[in-house]
Motif scaffolding. Structure first.
Motif, PDB file in Angstrom:
ATOM      1  N   GLU A 239     -18.366  18.180  11.425  1.00 38.98           N
ATOM      2  CA  GLU A 239     -16.996  19.100  12.095  1.00 38.98           C
ATOM      3  C   GLU A 239     -16.959  18.706  13.655  1.00 38.98           C
ATOM      4  N   GLY A 240     -17.680  17.885  14.216  1.00 41.20           N
ATOM      5  CA  GLY A 240     -17.754  17.636  15.543  1.00 41.20           C
ATOM      6  C   GLY A 240     -17.727  18.864  16.540  1.00 41.20           C
ATOM      7  N   GLN A 241     -18.475  19.784  16.133  1.00 38.25           N
ATOM      8  CA  GLN A 241     -18.997  20.733  16.957  1.00 38.25           C
ATOM      9  C   GLN A 241     -20.395  20.538  17.245  1.00 38.25           C
ATOM     10  N   LEU A 242     -20.824  20.220  18.683  1.00 34.54           N
ATOM     11  CA  LEU A 242     -22.121  20.048  19.161  1.00 34.54           C
ATOM     12  C   LEU A 242     -22.921  21.042  19.275  1.00 34.54           C
ATOM     13  N   PHE A 243     -22.479  22.333  18.938  1.00 38.24           N
ATOM     14  CA  PHE A 243     -23.127  23.588  19.217  1.00 38.24           C
ATOM     15  C   PHE A 243     -22.273  24.564  18.458  1.00 38.24           C
ATOM     16  N   ASP A 244     -22.779  25.682  18.211  1.00 42.80           N
ATOM     17  CA  ASP A 244     -22.468  26.695  17.693  1.00 42.80           C
ATOM     18  C   ASP A 244     -21.481  27.540  18.458  1.00 42.80           C
ATOM     19  N   PRO A 245     -20.210  27.527  18.403  1.00 44.30           N
ATOM     20  CA  PRO A 245     -19.211  28.165  19.314  1.00 44.30           C
ATOM     21  C   PRO A 245     -19.628  29.697  19.571  1.00 44.30           C
ATOM     22  N   SER A 246     -20.231  30.505  18.620  1.00 40.25           N
ATOM     23  CA  SER A 246     -20.734  31.692  19.042  1.00 40.25           C
ATOM     24  C   SER A 246     -22.122  31.721  19.900  1.00 40.25           C
ATOM     25  N   ASP A 247     -22.812  30.818  20.040  1.00 44.81           N
ATOM     26  CA  ASP A 247     -23.734  30.570  21.169  1.00 44.81           C
ATOM     27  C   ASP A 247     -23.471  30.870  22.444  1.00 44.81           C
ATOM     28  N   ASP A 248     -24.373  31.495  23.282  1.00 46.93           N
ATOM     29  CA  ASP A 248     -24.154  31.697  24.687  1.00 46.93           C
ATOM     30  C   ASP A 248     -25.073  30.197  25.191  1.00 46.93           C
ATOM     31  N   VAL A 249     -24.143  29.243  25.682  1.00 52.13           N
ATOM     32  CA  VAL A 249     -24.540  28.153  26.157  1.00 52.13           C
ATOM     33  C   VAL A 249     -24.842  27.707  27.569  1.00 52.13           C
ATOM     34  N   PRO A 250     -25.946  27.740  28.150  1.00 52.88           N
ATOM     35  CA  PRO A 250     -26.119  27.651  29.627  1.00 52.88           C
ATOM     36  C   PRO A 250     -25.724  26.071  29.906  1.00 52.88           C
ATOM     37  N   GLY A 251     -25.145  25.946  31.203  1.00 50.80           N
ATOM     38  CA  GLY A 251     -24.859  24.541  31.392  1.00 50.80           C
ATOM     39  C   GLY A 251     -23.567  24.065  30.849  1.00 50.80           C
ATOM     40  N   GLN A 252     -22.912  24.820  30.313  1.00 57.62           N
ATOM     41  CA  GLN A 252     -21.642  24.453  29.739  1.00 57.62           C
ATOM     42  C   GLN A 252     -20.484  24.435  30.688  1.00 57.62           C
ATOM     43  N   LEU A 253     -19.740  23.589  30.947  1.00 60.32           N
ATOM     44  CA  LEU A 253     -18.630  23.870  31.717  1.00 60.32           C
ATOM     45  C   LEU A 253     -17.446  24.458  31.003  1.00 60.32           C
ATOM     46  N   SER A 254     -16.534  24.861  31.929  1.00 63.51           N
ATOM     47  CA  SER A 254     -15.132  25.478  31.100  1.00 63.51           C
ATOM     48  C   SER A 254     -14.429  24.258  30.637  1.00 63.51           C
ATOM     49  N   ASP A 255     -13.901  24.502  29.409  1.00 60.65           N
ATOM     50  CA  ASP A 255     -13.036  23.280  28.769  1.00 60.65           C
ATOM     51  C   ASP A 255     -11.763  22.956  29.492  1.00 60.65           C
ATOM     52  N   ASP A 256     -11.378  24.138  30.196  1.00 62.12           N
ATOM     53  CA  ASP A 256      -9.982  23.852  30.803  1.00 62.12           C
ATOM     54  C   ASP A 256      -9.972  23.498  32.271  1.00 62.12           C
ATOM     55  N   LEU A 257     -11.159  23.006  32.795  1.00 57.12           N
ATOM     56  CA  LEU A 257     -11.213  22.400  34.157  1.00 57.12           C
ATOM     57  C   LEU A 257     -10.393  21.068  34.176  1.00 57.12           C
ATOM     58  N   PRO A 258      -9.432  20.947  35.286  1.00 59.38           N
ATOM     59  CA  PRO A 258      -8.807  19.809  35.642  1.00 59.38           C
ATOM     60  C   PRO A 258      -9.830  18.479  35.636  1.00 59.38           C
ATOM     61  N   PHE A 339     -10.473  22.650  44.326  1.00 60.72           N
ATOM     62  CA  PHE A 339     -11.789  22.188  44.960  1.00 60.72           C
ATOM     63  C   PHE A 339     -12.902  23.517  44.758  1.00 60.72           C
ATOM     64  N   ALA A 340     -12.195  24.799  45.244  1.00 58.50           N
ATOM     65  CA  ALA A 340     -12.885  25.923  45.138  1.00 58.50           C
ATOM     66  C   ALA A 340     -13.262  26.420  43.512  1.00 58.50           C
ATOM     67  N   ARG A 341     -12.567  25.863  42.518  1.00 60.59           N
ATOM     68  CA  ARG A 341     -12.589  26.219  41.240  1.00 60.59           C
ATOM     69  C   ARG A 341     -13.837  25.334  40.801  1.00 60.59           C
ATOM     70  N   GLY A 342     -13.983  24.069  41.303  1.00 61.00           N
ATOM     71  CA  GLY A 342     -15.421  23.355  40.834  1.00 61.00           C
ATOM     72  C   GLY A 342     -16.446  24.065  41.283  1.00 61.00           C
TER      73      GLY A 342
END
Length: 529
Positions: A239-258, A339-342
């Motif tokens: 499925e190409g899903q590296l983790f369960d989307p319902s999980d609370d995943v620490p260290g995971q950055l937002s997918d919409d970061l530029p 910059f601030a968003r990072g």
């Protein structure tokens, strides 16, 4: 200890058992740890609600302020976590993560090859388990992601090459701490050896650490996926899903970061190289100043590993921000307002890990006050067994203690002197180092399996994997290595030979591979994207 725990010492196990049971049943880490914290505080103060509240607050406050000053050890660990999150955010935004992954994809053609990267790095970065757990996952994740390796499998590889490797190396923060404990034990025996020789002798008999480190390579080479890990790997591949989307995943950055495109590999490589160099330099600097010696063992014994992490983190952050700003100048459309968003997204990515780590530390503190470790240690002292059979017994007791308390170092500090004292009183010098090795092995095994262990939490964080998913998927492998180690200690008890015990461990691992290959079919690798 309270009147209740003095009269009924068995109840000292209740908070740990309660927290661990709730973690497994509910998968709610914070609620489970909170229940354990409250239960421990209640038992410490004989169920007095007002004293319980005070005890909980004191356990929390001591993370930041202890003995009239800032608790730099825990504060620096938390600061390093935040720094690492921000570093990862700026590396991603500068395009370094994408560029490194594409570069590695051209050179690492097959899926197993991507898993060898963290396995090798885990051995190379052996100086400290915390640094290993966080850095190896961050460096390897772009490559394993590209090859559809589940985050759970990455977390397992990272966790199995952090503490198990550090505990086998005399030139590590673990080695220095252990040698400091071993020195008086060996001095009280009839053995004429140094603390370094004693450490190496105990390391040869550390069957679990050896089995766990070897098993990682066997799992990768023979594509062994069992239990919950099989489900995670199938999801990642098909499925190409590296983790369960319902999980609370620490260290995971937002997918919409530029993300800057194109990026440069050096935007990832340079920050992490400086991170590693900074940590090593910090270890030498803090250790040399405290020890006033250039002896490597003295340096490691006196170093402040948490301060060294901050030194490396600051160097890595400066270089990551530099490459981000450099790319904004080259690409006007990649605006500076991000910059601030990072900073914000980087800090946010690490908050779930910090939220778990703090109550885990609180629970460890309260369990220490409750005397859980002391009770288990007394069981060892009270056991009327022969010297030869002490090795498998202390292995099991140390594993139970470390699993319940979430700390291998605490188990080292309590059980090594007890086990050493028993052997010395029996005048069995030939069995001293094997028994001490069994204590080290059991403590690492319990820590490796415990959901409240800080190394377990940090390994999951570095790999961006849900903590409970990491624990559940890793447990069958931990259990397999522990069974092989137990068989080795039984052989040691029967033959008094460390070598024969080690041969039995290797034979057990070989049998494990044969059985798994005969009973399971490897999950086929999908074409990577």
């Amino acid at each position: 200890m309270s009147d209740l725990t003095t009269s009924y010492p068995l109840v000292t196990l209740v908070p740990a058992v309660l927290a661990l049971t709730l973690v497994i049943l509910t998968r709610k880490v914070l609620i489970s740890l909170g229940a354990g914290v409250v239960a421990a505080a209640l038992l410490i103060h004989d169920l007095n609600p007002f004293s319980t509240v005070q005890a909980v607050w004191n356990a929390f406050a001591s993370i930041f302020w202890a003995d009239g000053e800032v608790n730099t050890w825990s504060v620096y660990i938390l600061v390093f976590l935040l720094l690492l999150g921000v570093i990862a955010a700026f590396i991603l935004m500068s395009g370094g993560t994408t560029a490194f992954a594409l570069w590695a994809m051209r050179r690492i053609q097959k899926r197993p090859g991507s898993m060898f990267l963290p396995a090798i790095l885990g051995i190379v970065i052996f100086i400290d388990d915390y640094f290993n757990a966080l850095a190896v996952g961050q460096i390897s994740r772009p490559v394993t992601d590209q090859h559809r390796v589940s985050r759970a499998k990455l977390a397992y590889i990272v966790d199995s090459t952090s503490a198990p490797v550090s505990v086998l190396s005399p030139v590590s923060s673990w080695g220095a701490y252990i040698m400091d404990i071993l020195a008086p034990i060996v001095a009280a025996s009839t053995l004429s050896i140094s603390s370094v020789q004693a450490f190496l002798g105990a390391a040869v008999a550390n069957y679990y650490a050896i089995a766990a480190a070897v098993l990682v390579w066997l799992v990768i080479i023979f594509r062994i996926d069992m239990g919950a890990m099989r489900k995670e790997e199938r999801r990642a591949i098909t499925e190409g899903q590296l983790f369960d989307p319902s999980d609370d995943v620490p260290g995971q950055l937002s997918d919409d970061l530029p993300v800057h495109d194109p990026g440069a590999r050096r935007a990832l490589i340079v920050p992490f190289v400086l991170l590693v160099v900074g940590v090593f330099a910090g270890i030498v600097w803090t250790g040399q100043r405290a020890a006033e010696s250039w002896n490597i063992i003295d340096i490691l014994a006196e170093t402040d590993a948490s301060a060294a992490l901050v030194v490396g983190g600051l160097l890595g952050l400066i270089s990551a921000v530099y490459y981000y700003l450099r790319n904004t100048r080259k690409n006007p459309q990649f605006v500076r307002s991000t910059f601030a968003r990072g900073w914000v997204e980087g800090v946010k990515s690490m908050l779930p890990a910090i939220a778990i780590l703090i109550p885990a530390w609180m629970l460890g503190d309260l369990i220490g006050q409750l005397g859980t470790g002391d009770y288990l240690g007394q069981l060892v002292e009270a056991s009327n067994i022969s010297a030869g059979w002490l090795a498998p017994v202390v292995f099991v007791i140390a594993a139970a203690m470390s699993f319940a308390t979430g700390t291998s170092w605490g188990s080292f500090g309590l059980l090594l002197p007890i086990a050493g004292g028993i052997i010395n009183s029996m005048d069995q010098p030939d069995l001293l180092l094997p028994v001490l090795g069994a204590v080290l092995a059991g403590a690492v095994a319990g820590d490796h399996a415990s959901p409240i262990s800080d190394t377990t939490i940090l390994s999951a964080t570095g790999s961006s994997c849900n903590v409970i998913t990491h624990v559940v998927t890793q447990l069958p492998y931990v259990a397999s290595a522990a069974v092989c180690a137990t068989l080795g200690y039984v052989a040691l008890a029967l033959t008094s030979s460390v070598v024969i015990g080690l041969v039995v461990v290797v034979a057990g691992l070989a049998a494990f591979v044969v059985i798994m290959k005969a009973t399971t079919t490897p999950i086929e690798s999908a074409q990577t994207v």
